[in-house]
Design a protein around this motif. Structure first.
Motif, PDB file in Angstrom:
ATOM      1  N   UNK A   1       0.772  -1.132  -0.049  1.00 55.78           N
ATOM      2  CA  UNK A   1      -0.196   0.034   0.083  1.00 55.78           C
ATOM      3  C   UNK A   1       1.011   1.087   0.047  1.00 55.78           C
ATOM      4  N   UNK A   2       0.197   2.312  -0.333  1.00 51.71           N
ATOM      5  CA  UNK A   2       1.246   3.399  -0.293  1.00 51.71           C
ATOM      6  C   UNK A   2       1.941   3.841   0.870  1.00 51.71           C
ATOM      7  N   UNK A   3       3.060   4.523   1.092  1.00 53.40           N
ATOM      8  CA  UNK A   3       3.727   4.692   2.168  1.00 53.40           C
ATOM      9  C   UNK A   3       2.957   5.738   3.083  1.00 53.40           C
ATOM     10  N   UNK A   4       2.329   6.552   2.200  1.00 58.15           N
ATOM     11  CA  UNK A   4       1.447   7.612   3.205  1.00 58.15           C
ATOM     12  C   UNK A   4       0.186   7.094   3.982  1.00 58.15           C
ATOM     13  N   UNK A   5      -0.442   6.100   3.372  1.00 59.52           N
ATOM     14  CA  UNK A   5      -1.537   5.405   4.022  1.00 59.52           C
ATOM     15  C   UNK A   5      -1.167   4.567   5.210  1.00 59.52           C
ATOM     16  N   UNK A   6       0.233   3.827   5.045  1.00 60.35           N
ATOM     17  CA  UNK A   6       0.825   3.127   6.098  1.00 60.35           C
ATOM     18  C   UNK A   6       1.160   4.160   7.235  1.00 60.35           C
ATOM     19  N   UNK A   7       1.901   5.172   6.826  1.00 59.58           N
ATOM     20  CA  UNK A   7       2.266   6.103   8.029  1.00 59.58           C
ATOM     21  C   UNK A   7       1.007   6.569   8.714  1.00 59.58           C
ATOM     22  N   UNK A   8      -0.168   6.909   7.988  1.00 58.92           N
ATOM     23  CA  UNK A   8      -1.123   7.589   8.680  1.00 58.92           C
ATOM     24  C   UNK A   8      -1.698   6.523   9.927  1.00 58.92           C
ATOM     25  N   UNK A   9      -1.755   5.203   9.457  1.00 58.73           N
ATOM     26  CA  UNK A   9      -2.460   4.181  10.169  1.00 58.73           C
ATOM     27  C   UNK A   9      -1.396   3.837  11.214  1.00 58.73           C
ATOM     28  N   UNK A  10      -0.245   3.948  11.078  1.00 57.60           N
ATOM     29  CA  UNK A  10       0.983   3.544  11.841  1.00 57.60           C
ATOM     30  C   UNK A  10       1.084   4.548  12.794  1.00 57.60           C
ATOM     31  N   UNK A  11       0.565   5.850  12.600  1.00 58.30           N
ATOM     32  CA  UNK A  11       1.058   7.089  13.526  1.00 58.30           C
ATOM     33  C   UNK A  11      -0.203   6.807  14.673  1.00 58.30           C
TER      34      UNK A  11
END
Length: 517
Positions: free
Chosen positions: A366-376
């Motif tokens: 998945x896009x790194x942007x989505x992954x970062x949002x969820x992992x934040x």
């Protein structure tokens, strides 16, 4: 299992009638596995009758002790007559006892009195060897397992009318020459065979082995299973004698991996049929999910249009312990600010959240942007608030809340705006405990498999940050004992604080871990 029957009904696989129950046992125990073939074969063992010589000790008498001590302590060593004179004994008694000790190889055959290495060993145990005894046993050479073993009783020589495994797999048919084995090799095989003829720690030693009759070929019946694991996309081979899996399966697996085994001949099926089974198995999870949902749809409540968003948000907001979500696609449309805020509020309340995603391997990343949002999204203890796992191979969207409510459907119910533009799509809601539990266990099995893969990858790279993700997944699933087992088995004790934080988080939850109740 009804789902398995629905799936497997499309092909007539080569399954021997006598093995159907074993196949069912394999596939029920591990539902992700597919048995492509289950057949019985025969293969040859080579049985040779041998006679072994055994020495074992007995406690020495006074005269034996004096003679051995004389050989060890006097310098220069004494002759037998000199020792008899010192002991004030008739020399004939000393000579006779010494001759017996020489026969037992406790003393050397030369004069003066000299103790052999074997005699020293027995003396340390305050014993001397008894006269050797001879025992007839049976040497069994296993051409498939590649080993030599011994047993007290001969194998049953019965007629086995089955295909010869050697016609399908290259197995050495060479009859082993027992006489060519060294005494050390025979002693080692004797100990591995769990016979008590050679136990050096007790002073019982096999000193010789000779063949007493020609080697005889004995046929043994075995069961061979060709198994496909769609999760690993791998075919493996199991061999069972009775119910025990033999170590030879590892050797066969290595041959199969090198394409040195004809699966079509072994499975009594064409390569096309095998490929069809594999492709069908890869789609099996979709079929299984669809069949399971079709079965419970009649008892579910159907949500339409504007009901979807309202009901879904109400159920999510009411969560107290755990939310499992599966989405084929995870994109910006789904991961919107409103949804992220909801997940953060739930994490703050101590609710575990696991999101599985992916419809095929192409969607694994998945896009790194989505992954970062969820992992934040973090908990108040700074643990990951959302566990994000690629599962794949399903186009059906699912949500399970607190193991009490199950939602599924084909609609984007997390970003649905049905009240603005109804499209006729629908979502189903289920609260019947037994059927919710069935859906829950199915999804948990997939999450657990992926968590193990993540853990193995973390271990290979000694990546402690990555290791926290499967630990949190196990914590979310109430499997804290599994997390601890993996930490201990890989001696990764620096992860213990993370495990304690997971335990403390669950202690604050309305649901305590089972082992702490």
């Amino acid at each position: 299992m009804e789902v398995s029957l629905i799936f497997h009904a499309f092909s007539a696989k080569p399954i021997d009638d006598k093995l159907k129950n074993v196949v069912e046992e394999i596939e029920i125990k591990k539902p992700n596995l597919l048995v492509l073939s289950a057949r019985q074969f025969r293969y040859s063992l080579h049985q040779t009758t041998v006679e072994i010589s055994i020495k074992e000790p007995h406690e020495f008498n006074v005269l034996e002790e004096f003679i051995i001590r004389a050989g060890l302590e006097f310098d220069p060593p004494l002759t037998e007559d000199e020792l008899a004179s010192i002991l004030a004994l008739d020399p004939i008694f000393v000579r006779r006892t010494a001759a017996n000790l020489k026969t037992l190889q406790t003393l050397s055959s030369t004069s003066p009195i000299t103790v052999t290495d074997e005699g020293r060993s027995f003396y340390e145990k305050e014993s001397v060897p008894q006269p050797p005894q001879s025992v007839q046993i049976y040497a069994i050479a296993d051409s498939l397992g590649g080993n030599l073993s011994f047993q007290s009783e001969p194998l049953s020589d019965v007629l086995v009318k089955l295909p010869d495994l050697a016609e399908f797999i290259k197995i050495s048919q060479k009859i082993p020459d027992i006489a060519s084995f060294s005494l050390a090799e025979i002693q080692q095989s004797m100990q591995s065979s769990d016979l008590d003829f050679h136990t050096p720690e007790a002073g019982k030693i096999v000193t010789g082995c000779k063949v007493v009759s020609p080697t005889k070929t004995i046929w043994k019946k075995i069961s061979l299973f060709v198994i496909f694991d769609p999760l690993a996309d791998k075919i493996s081979i199991q061999i069972r004698g009775g119910k025990q899996i033999q170590s030879a399966a590892k050797w066969l697996d290595s041959l199969q991996a090198k394409n040195k085994i004809s699966l079509s001949a072994l499975c009594k099926s064409s390569n096309e049929a095998i490929d069809f089974e594999r492709e069908s198995a890869l789609k099996h999870k979709n079929v299984e999910i669809a069949a399971r949902l079709a079965k419970i749809n009649q008892n579910a409540v159907q949500l339409r249009d504007g009901q979807i968003a309202t009901t879904c948000l109400e159920i999510l907001n009411a969560a107290t312990n755990q939310i499992l979500i599966y989405l084929p696609w995870l994109n910006q449309t789904v991961v919107e600010p409103e949804f992220l805020n909801l997940l953060q509020k739930l994490a703050n309340r101590g609710v575990w959240i696991i999101i599985g995603y992916g419809i095929s391997p192409e969607q694994e990343l998945i896009s790194s942007e989505i992954a970062v949002k969820l992992r934040n999204i973090k908990t108040v203890d700074n643990l990951p608030g959302v566990q994000l796992l690629y599962l794949g191979d399903s186009h059906i969207k699912e949500i399970i809340v607190d193991q009490k409510t199950y939602l599924w459907g084909f609609h984007n119910y997390l970003d649905y705006r049905g009240e603005l533009l109804p499209t006729g799509e629908s979502v189903y809601q289920m609260k019947i405990p037994q059927q919710v539990e069935e859906a829950y266990q199915f999804l948990v099995h997939r999450l657990q498999s992926q968590a193990e893969k993540l853990w193995n990858h973390a271990v290979e790279n000694r990546d402690s940050q990555l290791a926290i993700e499967p630990l949190c997944v196990w914590g979310a699933l109430g499997m804290e004992d599994t997390a601890l087992k993996y930490i201990e088995s890989h001696n990764w004790l620096e992860l213990s604080p993370e495990w304690r934080n997971i335990i403390l988080r669950n202690l604050k939850s309305p649901r305590l871990p089972t082992d702490l109740k």
